[in-house]
Design an enzyme around this catalytic site. Structure first.
Site, PDB file in Angstrom:
ATOM      1  N   ARG A 126     -25.393  -4.512   5.836  1.00 56.16           N
ATOM      2  CA  ARG A 126     -25.015  -5.865   5.449  1.00 56.16           C
ATOM      3  C   ARG A 126     -25.451  -6.904   6.475  1.00 56.16           C
ATOM      4  O   ARG A 126     -25.422  -8.098   6.197  1.00 56.16           O
ATOM      5  CB  ARG A 126     -23.498  -5.927   5.258  1.00 56.16           C
ATOM      6  CG  ARG A 126     -22.965  -4.944   4.228  1.00 56.16           C
ATOM      7  CD  ARG A 126     -21.470  -4.710   4.393  1.00 56.16           C
ATOM      8  NE  ARG A 126     -20.702  -5.874   4.039  1.00 56.16           N
ATOM      9  CZ  ARG A 126     -20.118  -6.051   2.853  1.00 56.16           C
ATOM     10  NH1 ARG A 126     -20.232  -5.135   1.921  1.00 56.16           N
ATOM     11  NH2 ARG A 126     -19.413  -7.119   2.597  1.00 56.16           N
ATOM     12  N   GLU A 134     -19.359  -7.932   8.790  1.00 56.59           N
ATOM     13  CA  GLU A 134     -20.369  -7.330   9.651  1.00 56.59           C
ATOM     14  C   GLU A 134     -21.386  -8.340  10.166  1.00 56.59           C
ATOM     15  O   GLU A 134     -21.849  -8.238  11.306  1.00 56.59           O
ATOM     16  CB  GLU A 134     -21.094  -6.209   8.897  1.00 56.59           C
ATOM     17  CG  GLU A 134     -20.259  -4.963   8.649  1.00 56.59           C
ATOM     18  CD  GLU A 134     -19.317  -5.081   7.463  1.00 56.59           C
ATOM     19  OE1 GLU A 134     -18.550  -4.131   7.222  1.00 56.59           O
ATOM     20  OE2 GLU A 134     -19.340  -6.135   6.773  1.00 56.59           O
ATOM     21  N   LYS A 167       0.837  -1.195   0.000  1.00 56.59           N
ATOM     22  CA  LYS A 167       0.000   0.000   0.000  1.00 56.59           C
ATOM     23  C   LYS A 167       0.877   1.251   0.000  1.00 56.59           C
ATOM     24  O   LYS A 167       1.888   1.310   0.699  1.00 56.59           O
ATOM     25  CB  LYS A 167      -0.929   0.025   1.213  1.00 56.59           C
ATOM     26  CG  LYS A 167      -2.195  -0.783   1.017  1.00 56.59           C
ATOM     27  CD  LYS A 167      -3.246  -0.424   2.032  1.00 56.59           C
ATOM     28  CE  LYS A 167      -4.582  -1.067   1.682  1.00 56.59           C
ATOM     29  NZ  LYS A 167      -5.671  -0.680   2.580  1.00 56.59           N
TER      30      LYS A 167
END
Length: 625
Positions: A399, A371, A285
C-alpha cells in the site's frame, strides 16, 4: 426437536424476511455458536466476526440480495454473512485447504460484492457501485460495512469526501468497536470516543424529532428552521464532532450494535435515502463468547482453541518465531543505538514490537491503519537524523510503494523496512500472501534487500540494514524459525555477498530466504541418486552476488528458488546476470507462478507449487534427463 435451529432453515437472506426481531435475535445467537464451534477447529478471525453478527443479521433482513450490494471492509468480520448466504454446510471448511475463504470472495458466492482482505478500501468500491447505479438509473441499495480503525485509513477519507461531494446514494455502517489488530490511535479515534461519550446530541436530536412528529405550531416552526436549526443544534451540543456531516454525509447518533430492533429501525430509514448516510454503530468485539470478549486482540486471528476456556490448542513451537526473534533483536538494537525508532501500522503485537514499545515508548510509533503515513513519516525521521525501522506485513507494505519510491528511495533516506509474513502465509490466502515484495523492492533505485534464511541470519540482517546508508529492506516468513543458534553479537554482512552452504558440481541451487532449507532437502534427495547439488544462500535479493552466479554457471544446471512471484523476481534477476556474463548454462526459475495462490497449509502449498524439497529435486532430475 431440541436440536432444531432457525439457522438450519436459512439458505439465503430472503429467508430472514419472515422472522420478527425476537427470532432474528435468536438466529444471531445461533450464528455466534456456529462461529465459535467452527473456528475452535479451523481458527480464524473470531472477535471481529462475533461483534458484527447483529449488524449483518439486521442489515440482510432488509435487503434484496444479491441485487442489493454489501461491501465488507477487510472481510474477516463476514462470517455471519457467509452463514446467511448459502454456505452453512461449507462453513466447517473455513480457511481450510480447498475450503471456503476467510474473507469475502466473489468467485465463491454471488452474494460477495468484493474480494476483501485489506483495510480501508470498501468505501471506494462502494462509491463505484453507487455511481454505477446512478449511471444506470436503477435503485438497488449499496451498503459498506467498515470498522472504526479502517475508517482512519487515507483511502476511506478520500471516498468519504467524494461520496459527500457527489451525494451518492450510499449507506456506510461504521462498526465502532474501539479495536483494530492493536488498539486504535489517532485523532479520529478520539473523535469517535467523544461521540460515544456525549449523549446530549442524541437526546436533543431525538427531542427535536419527537416535537416535529407531534405536529402543531411548534413542529411547523422547527421545520421552518430546517437545516439551519440542525446546524445550530450541532454547534450548541457537540461542535467538534460533526466531521462526517461537514462532508455532506448524514450521520446518525451512536446506535447499539447488539440491539437488532434498533438496528433495523435506523437502517430502514437510511436505506430509503437518496444521498449518503453514515450509521454509527457501537459494538463489542467477541460479543457472545466471553474469552474473546476478555482478549479481543488474541482472538483477532487465532488458531484452533478450546471452546470452554479459549486456550489455544496449538502445540508449543520447538523454536521461536521469526517475529519473536525480530522483536528481541529490535530491543537489542534500540539499547545499542538511541537513534533507532520503530514504526508500525496497527500491528504492534503482530510484528513483535510489544517489548520495544514497553521499554522505549518514546521511540515507538503506531500510526494506525495507515501504511503510507508510516513510510512517509519514516522518511522525515531519517531526514531528522534518526534510524527508523518500518515493521509491516509484506502484503500491507504494498500500500505504500509510492512513499517507498518518492519519499525514501529518491532522497536515499536511511530507512529500514522489516517485512514480516513474507512469502506464503497459509490460512488467510491470496490477500495476505507476501509474494510481491522482492519485485517492487528490486525495481526501485537505491533500495537494497536481504532475505535471511534463518533466525541467526535475521539478526545479522537487521543489524546490517541499520549500519548501511540508504533504504534497506529485509523479508522473513511467518511462523517458527529454523532452530539456528542466535549470535552473541550481530555482524554486519558484506553487501551483495552470498554464502555457499553445500558444495556440488552437477547443479547449483541458488535459494533465497527460507527456500534455502527446501534447497538443502532437495540436495539430500539428489545426492541419493548420484546428483551433487551446490546450495547457495543468496542472502541478498539486491544487489545479487554476481561472483556466486558466475560460479554457478560452471555447473550443468542453475536453478533459482524463491518464495515470491517469478515475474520480475529474484530469479529473473539471476537470469539477467547470466545473460550479461554470456553464460550458456541452462537455468530454471522456481517460485510463485503467474496466478493467485489459495489458502492452505504452507507445506501443502509448497508441494503443490513444486517448491518443497521433493518438488525441487524432481525439477532437477527431469531437466538433467
Amino acid at each position: 426437536m431440541d436440536d432444531l435451529r432457525i439457522l438450519d432453515a436459512i439458505n439465503s437472506p430472503d429467508d430472514l424476511k419472515v422472522l420478527d426481531n425476537e427470532e432474528l435475535a435468536i438466529l444471531a445467537a445461533e450464528i455466534r455458536q456456529e462461529i465459535v464451534a467452527t473456528t475452535a477447529v479451523t481458527g480464524g478471525h473470531v472477535a471481529s466476526s462475533l461483534g458484527a453478527v447483529d449488524i449483518i443479521v439486521a442489515l440482510e433482513s432488509l435487503l434484496d440480495m444479491p441485487r442489493d450490494r454489501v461491501v465488507f471492509d477487510v472481510g474477516h468480520q463476514a462470517y455471519a454473512h457467509k452463514l446467511l448466504t448459502g454456505r452453512r454446510e461449507a462453513f466447517r471448511t473455513l480457511r481450510a485447504y480447498g475450503g471456503i475463504s476467510g474473507f469475502t470472495k466473489p468467485s465463491e458466492s454471488p452474494f460477495d460484492a468484493h474480494p476483501s482482505g485489506h483495510a480501508s478500501d470498501s468505501l471506494s468500491v462502494a462509491t463505484g457501485l453507487a455511481k454505477a447505479r446512478q449511471l444506470k438509473g436503477t435503485n438497488e441499495k449499496v451498503v459498506a460495512l467498515i470498522g472504526d480503525a479502517s475508517l482512519a485509513g487515507g483511502m476511506a477519507f478520500e471516498a468519504l469526501n467524494y461520496m459527500g461531494n457527489e451525494q451518492l446514494p450510499l449507506v456506510v455502517i461504521l462498526n465502532d468497536n474501539e479495536m483494530s489488530i492493536s488498539r486504535n490511535v489517532g485523532a479520529l479515534m478520539k473523535h469517535l470516543g467523544n461521540i460515544r461519550a456525549n449523549s446530549h446530541y442524541r437526546e436533543a436530536r431525538e427531542g427535536l424529532q419527537a416535537a416535529m412528529e407531534q405536529g402543531g405550531p411548534a413542529a411547523r416552526g422547527l421545520l421552518g428552521f430546517g437545516k439551519n436549526m440542525k446546524e445550530s443544534l450541532k454547534q450548541m451540543v457537540i461542535p467538534h464532532t460533526m466531521i462526517y456531516e461537514s462532508l455532506g454525509i448524514v450521520c446518525t447518533a451512536p446506535v447499539d450494535g447488539h440491539n437488532i430492533a434498533e438496528l433495523r429501525d435506523i437502517l430502514s430509514l437510511v436505506l430509503e435515502m437518496d444521498g449518503p448516510a453514515l450509521v454509527h454503530v457501537v459494538t463489542r468485539k467477541g460479543e457472545g463468547y466471553e474469552p474473546a470478549r476478555r482478549d479481543p486482540e488474541s482472538f483477532h486471528g487465532t488458531g484452533p482453541y478450546d471452546i470452554a476456556t479459549g486456550t489455544s490448542l496449538k502445540a508449543p513451537a520447538k523454536h521461536p518465531t521469526y517475529t519473536e526473534v525480530f522483536g528481541q533483536a529490535m530491543v537489542d538494537e534500540a539499547v545499542r543505538d538511541g537513534d533507532v525508532v520503530a514504526i508500525t501500522a496497527a500491528m504492534t503485537g503482530g510484528t513483535g514490537l510489544k517489548a520495544l514499545a514497553a521499554e522505549f515508548s518514546d521511540r515507538f510509533v503506531d500510526v494506525g491503519i495507515a501504511e503510507e503515513q508510516a513510510v512517509g513519516m519514516a522518511s522525515g525521521l531519517a531526514a531528522g537524523g534518526k534510524k527508523p525501522v518500518v515493521a509491516l506485513y509484506s502484503t500491507f507494505m504494498q500500500r505504500a510503494v509510492d512513499q517507498l519510491i518518492i519519499d525514501c528511495a529518491l532522497p536515499d533516506a536511511n530507512v529500514v523496512f522489516a517485512l514480516d509474513r513474507a512469502g506464503l502465509v497459509g490460512d488467510d490466502g491470496p490477500t495476505h500472501h507476501g509474494v510481491f515484495d522482492m519485485v517492487y523492492m528490486r525495481m526501485v533505485p537505491n533500495v537494497r534487500m536481504l532475505a535471511p534464511s534463518d533466525e541467526a541470519e535475521l539478526v545479522h540482517a537487521l543489524h546490517t540494514a541499520l549500519a548501511l546508508e540508504g533504504p534497506v529492506a529485509l523479508r522473513y516468513p511467518r511462523g517458527a524459525a529454523e532452530g539456528a543458534p542466535l549470535p552473541e553479537a550481530p555482524q554486519v554482512l558484506e553487501v551483495g555477498k552470498a554464502r555457499t552452504v553445500r558444495e556440488g558440481d552437477d547443479v547449483a541451487l541458488l535459494a533465497f530466504g527460507r527456500m534455502v532449507g527446501q534447497a538443502r532437502e532437495a540436495a539430500e534427495l539428489l545426492a541419493a541418486q548420484g546428483i551433487q547439488a551446490r546450495v547457495v544462500d543468496m542472502r541478498w535479493v539486491k544487489p545479487l552476488d554476481e561472483e556466486a552466479i558466475a560460479a554457478a554457471a560452471a555447473t550443468r544446471l542453475v536453478v533459482t528458488v524463491e518464495e515470491g512471484v517469478v515475474a520480475g523476481g529474484a530469479g529473473e534477476g539471476v537470469l539477467e546476470v547470466l545473460a550479461r556474463q554470456g553464460a550458456t548454462v541452462p537455468a530454471i526459475t522456481l517460485g510463485i507462478p503467474d496466478r493467485f495462490i489459495p489458502q492452505g497449509p504452507v507445506s501443502q502449498l509448497f508441494a503443490d507449487l513444486g517448491l518443497d524439497g521433493e518438488g525441487i529435486a524432481k525439477t532437477v532430475r527431469e531437466t538433467l534427463a
